[in-house]
Design a protein around this motif. Structure first.
Motif, PDB file in Angstrom:
ATOM      1  N   MET A  22       0.851  -1.191   0.000  1.00 16.23           N
ATOM      2  CA  MET A  22       0.000   0.000   0.000  1.00 16.23           C
ATOM      3  C   MET A  22       0.881   1.233   0.000  1.00 16.23           C
ATOM      4  SD  MET A  22      -2.802  -1.128   2.762  1.00 16.23           S
ATOM      5  CE  MET A  22      -4.485  -1.311   2.228  1.00 16.23           C
ATOM      6  N   GLU A  59      -2.000   5.451   2.133  1.00 16.65           N
ATOM      7  CA  GLU A  59      -2.955   4.401   2.530  1.00 16.65           C
ATOM      8  C   GLU A  59      -2.572   3.799   3.881  1.00 16.65           C
ATOM      9  OE1 GLU A  59      -4.859   2.231  -1.353  1.00 16.65           O
ATOM     10  OE2 GLU A  59      -2.715   1.970  -1.077  1.00 16.65           O
ATOM     11  N   GLU A 118      -3.780   6.149   6.453  1.00 12.83           N
ATOM     12  CA  GLU A 118      -5.240   6.066   6.593  1.00 12.83           C
ATOM     13  C   GLU A 118      -5.650   4.830   7.392  1.00 12.83           C
ATOM     14  OE1 GLU A 118      -6.674   8.388   2.531  1.00 12.83           O
ATOM     15  OE2 GLU A 118      -6.721   6.206   2.622  1.00 12.83           O
ATOM     16  N   MET A 119      -4.943   3.708   7.150  1.00  9.80           N
ATOM     17  CA  MET A 119      -5.291   2.484   7.878  1.00  9.80           C
ATOM     18  C   MET A 119      -5.035   2.651   9.374  1.00  9.80           C
ATOM     19  SD  MET A 119      -6.681   0.769   5.690  1.00  9.80           S
ATOM     20  CE  MET A 119      -7.245  -0.478   6.851  1.00  9.80           C
ATOM     21  N   SER A 128      -5.917   5.030  11.093  1.00  9.53           N
ATOM     22  CA  SER A 128      -7.137   5.595  11.669  1.00  9.53           C
ATOM     23  C   SER A 128      -8.321   4.650  11.575  1.00  9.53           C
ATOM     24  CB  SER A 128      -7.504   6.905  10.957  1.00  9.53           C
ATOM     25  OG  SER A 128      -6.668   7.939  11.405  1.00  9.53           O
ATOM     26  N   TYR A 129      -8.060   3.379  11.265  1.00 10.64           N
ATOM     27  CA  TYR A 129      -9.168   2.438  11.056  1.00 10.64           C
ATOM     28  C   TYR A 129     -10.108   2.382  12.259  1.00 10.64           C
ATOM     29  CZ  TYR A 129     -11.665  -1.837   9.861  1.00 10.64           C
ATOM     30  OH  TYR A 129     -12.644  -2.743   9.562  1.00 10.64           O
ATOM     31  N   SER A 130      -9.523   2.501  13.474  1.00 15.14           N
ATOM     32  CA  SER A 130     -10.342   2.281  14.665  1.00 15.14           C
ATOM     33  C   SER A 130     -11.178   3.494  15.067  1.00 15.14           C
ATOM     34  CB  SER A 130      -9.450   1.869  15.839  1.00 15.14           C
ATOM     35  OG  SER A 130      -8.476   2.866  16.053  1.00 15.14           O
ATOM     36  N   ILE A 131     -10.968   4.636  14.396  1.00 10.97           N
ATOM     37  CA  ILE A 131     -11.784   5.797  14.769  1.00 10.97           C
ATOM     38  C   ILE A 131     -12.472   6.380  13.551  1.00 10.97           C
ATOM     39  CG2 ILE A 131     -10.847   6.697  16.929  1.00 10.97           C
ATOM     40  CD1 ILE A 131      -8.703   8.030  15.450  1.00 10.97           C
ATOM     41  N   ARG A 171       1.736   5.995  11.433  1.00 11.40           N
ATOM     42  CA  ARG A 171       0.532   5.169  11.349  1.00 11.40           C
ATOM     43  C   ARG A 171      -0.037   4.927  12.748  1.00 11.40           C
ATOM     44  NH1 ARG A 171       1.077  -0.962   9.272  1.00 11.40           N
ATOM     45  NH2 ARG A 171       2.058  -1.060  11.320  1.00 11.40           N
TER      46      ARG A 171
END
Lengths: 236, 289
Positions: free
Chosen positions: A91, A95, A98-99, A101-104, A148
């Motif tokens: 990625m 990207e 961005e991943m 921030s997956y949990s929020i 990240r």
């Protein structure tokens, strides 16, 4: 805020941690030093819920998180930046961030602001944002990994060997950033390191692990003067 | 002669897209769970029976709703397979446990089909039949629909994996499960979703091939294996590779009847598979290991 009490942990049925207790306060940088195989990463993985902890308990702001699934621990705000970076190589840098921030939940604008904040902290990543993360140098990959982690708005950031495999100049950069993150963003940090010199310099308290046990603990300033530490870990 | 060749090429492309979809369907599961689903050809067969046997012939539901209900039931079944087989068995010491699990599941599905719908093949009268003439070439409507639907599936899957949160999480899980869980991704749940999507693609394949093969218990036996060849020839584990490999096999095997007796048509793809395994195991688009 994080309290580890009398934890034993097993890794492939071998007991890797014995009766570990430690505590992290609200704005601390706590370091854990020790040689290879002392159980440093196992301890971090026990907190994250990747390794099964037995006996004892781990609490985070009063909530019992012992053996909680890793993705839930992440959603609780305990963010681990794993050893060896473990970024997503196929990625792009963007990207990857961005991943983080997956949990929020973030709005488009909120996401852009947060990414902009990361680019200010790590200016190199701005130039690399559309590159595949796997094509970056080791130091840049470490920056991606830390950025990240920060993208998740951590309440506690756990860094596992951030200096591993990096050139000395870059190690300085990384530790400088760790201090900045702690001071400017008021994020407590749990730092696991083999580089005892650097770890003692940035942290306020330090735990020394040997064979899965805490053998020494105390303020980093005192420890860096102690004969035993100097002999065993600082090459004095 | 020219018209015949064009016809061969076009039907080769159409069946090639079917192989490509089979390649995509099992590559998704392979990337997500690290396991091969050896029951995938039975899932395709099951999809055809649920759609044609139950939804259309028995319940006489109209096509769009029948398609939707078949997707829904197959998607749920896929998720259950992931939860029942892939998730418990993927961390075992050897992959052989999960391999046996999916093989036995395939046997169970095959026997269930025989028990529920019986062994006699049947067809859907008037479903995707007829031809269209382009110049002097006659092209069946089924082939045109297969091409359009396959392209739509491939494009929408690509968009889904690039732009949605679940799709991006699927790509993360394929690359690194531990790091994914540290991002807050529920890996177990994500594997269920991926397997569900894979089962829905199996259903799309099933519905598309009904006019070509009728509804029989061996409906997917050959496309299951050729889809596997497509994946290897294109580049194993890489979705665009499955498409390239599928189209390549489809066209080459259809053109082979110009030079070889037609009975050897099915052999061509397996010869290609062996040649690629020996000469270029990473496939057309795969990186050399």
């Amino acid at each position: 805020m994080l309290k580890v009490e009398h934890i034993d942990a097993y890794y492939d049925k071998i007991c890797a941690l014995h009766d570990i207790s430690l505590e992290i306060g609200d704005d601390d940088i706590i370091s854990i030093i020790g040689s290879n195989g002392a159980g440093k990463s196992t301890l971090m993985n026990a907190i994250s819920g990747i390794v099964y902890g037995k006996n004892g308990r781990i609490t985070f702001n009063g909530k019992n998180i012992t053996n909680q699934k890793p993705y839930i621990t992440t959603r609780d705000g305990i963010i681990q930046v794993p050893e060896g970076r473990e970024i997503f190589p196929k990625m792009t840098v963007l990207e990857n961030l961005e991943m983080g921030s997956y949990s929020i939940r973030r709005t488009r604008q909120g996401m852009n602001d947060k990414i902009e904040e990361m680019y200010e902290l790590f200016p190199k990543l701005r130039d690399r944002k559309s590159q595949k993360a796997g094509s970056l140098s080791g130091g840049e990959q470490q920056m991606v990994a830390i950025a990240r982690g920060l993208m998740a708005d951590p309440k506690l950031l756990m860094l596992d060997e951030p200096s591993l495999g990096l050139a000395p100049v870059i190690v300085d950069d990384v530790f400088h950033i760790i201090e900045r993150v702690n001071k400017e963003k008021k994020i407590p940090i749990l730092l696991v390191e083999q580089n005892a010199f650097m770890a003692l310099e940035v942290s306020s308290r330090c735990y020394v692990l040997e064979n899965g046990r805490v053998v020494i603990e105390g303020s980093s300033e005192e420890l860096s003067k102690s004969d035993r530490i100097v002999k065993a870990y600082l090459g004095g | 002669m020219a018209a015949t060749i064009i016809q061969y090429i076009i039907s080769g492309i159409a069946i090639g897209f079917i192989y490509a979809l089979v390649g995509i369907e099992y590559t998704l599961v392979w990337n997500s769970s690290g396991l091969l689903n050896f029951s995938h050809d039975r899932l395709i067969t099951l999809g055809a029976y649920i759609f044609a046997g139950t939804m259309i012939i028995k319940l006489n539901i109209n096509y769009p709703i029948a398609i939707f209900l078949t997707f829904l039931s197959m998607g749920i079944l896929g998720a259950l397979i992931a939860q029942g087989i892939f998730n418990p068995l993927r961390n075992m010491r050897s992959n052989i446990f999960a391999v046996m699990g999916t093989m036995l599941l395939g046997r169970i599905i095959a026997e269930l089909i025989r028990l529920i719908w019986g062994p006699v093949p049947f067809t859907l009268p008037g479903f995707m039949t007829g031809t269209v003439s382009i110049g002097s070439a006659q092209i069946s409507k089924a082939n045109i629909i297969i091409m359009i639907v396959s392209i739509l599936v491939a494009v929408s899957l690509q968009l889904f994996m690039t732009f949605t949160k679940i799709g991006k999480a699927m790509r993360c899980v394929a690359q690194n499960k531990r790091a994914s869980s540290l991002m807050g991704i529920n890996v177990t749940q994500n594997i269920c979703i991926t397997t569900g999507i894979s089962a829905i693609i199996c259903t799309i394949i099933a519905i598309l091939v009904i006019p070509l093969f009728n509804v029989t218990t061996t409906l997917a036996a050959s496309i299951g294996l050729k889809g596997f060849s497509a994946g290897v020839i294109g580049g194993f584990g890489y979705l665009p590779g499955a498409i390239v490999g599928g189209l390549f096999i489809g066209v080459v095997e259809n053109l082979s009847v110009l030079f070889l007796p037609a009975v050897y048509k099915d052999v061509v793809s397996f010869v290609l598979l062996i040649v690629f395994l020996v000469v270029r195991p990473s496939g057309f688009l795969g990186k050399r290991a």
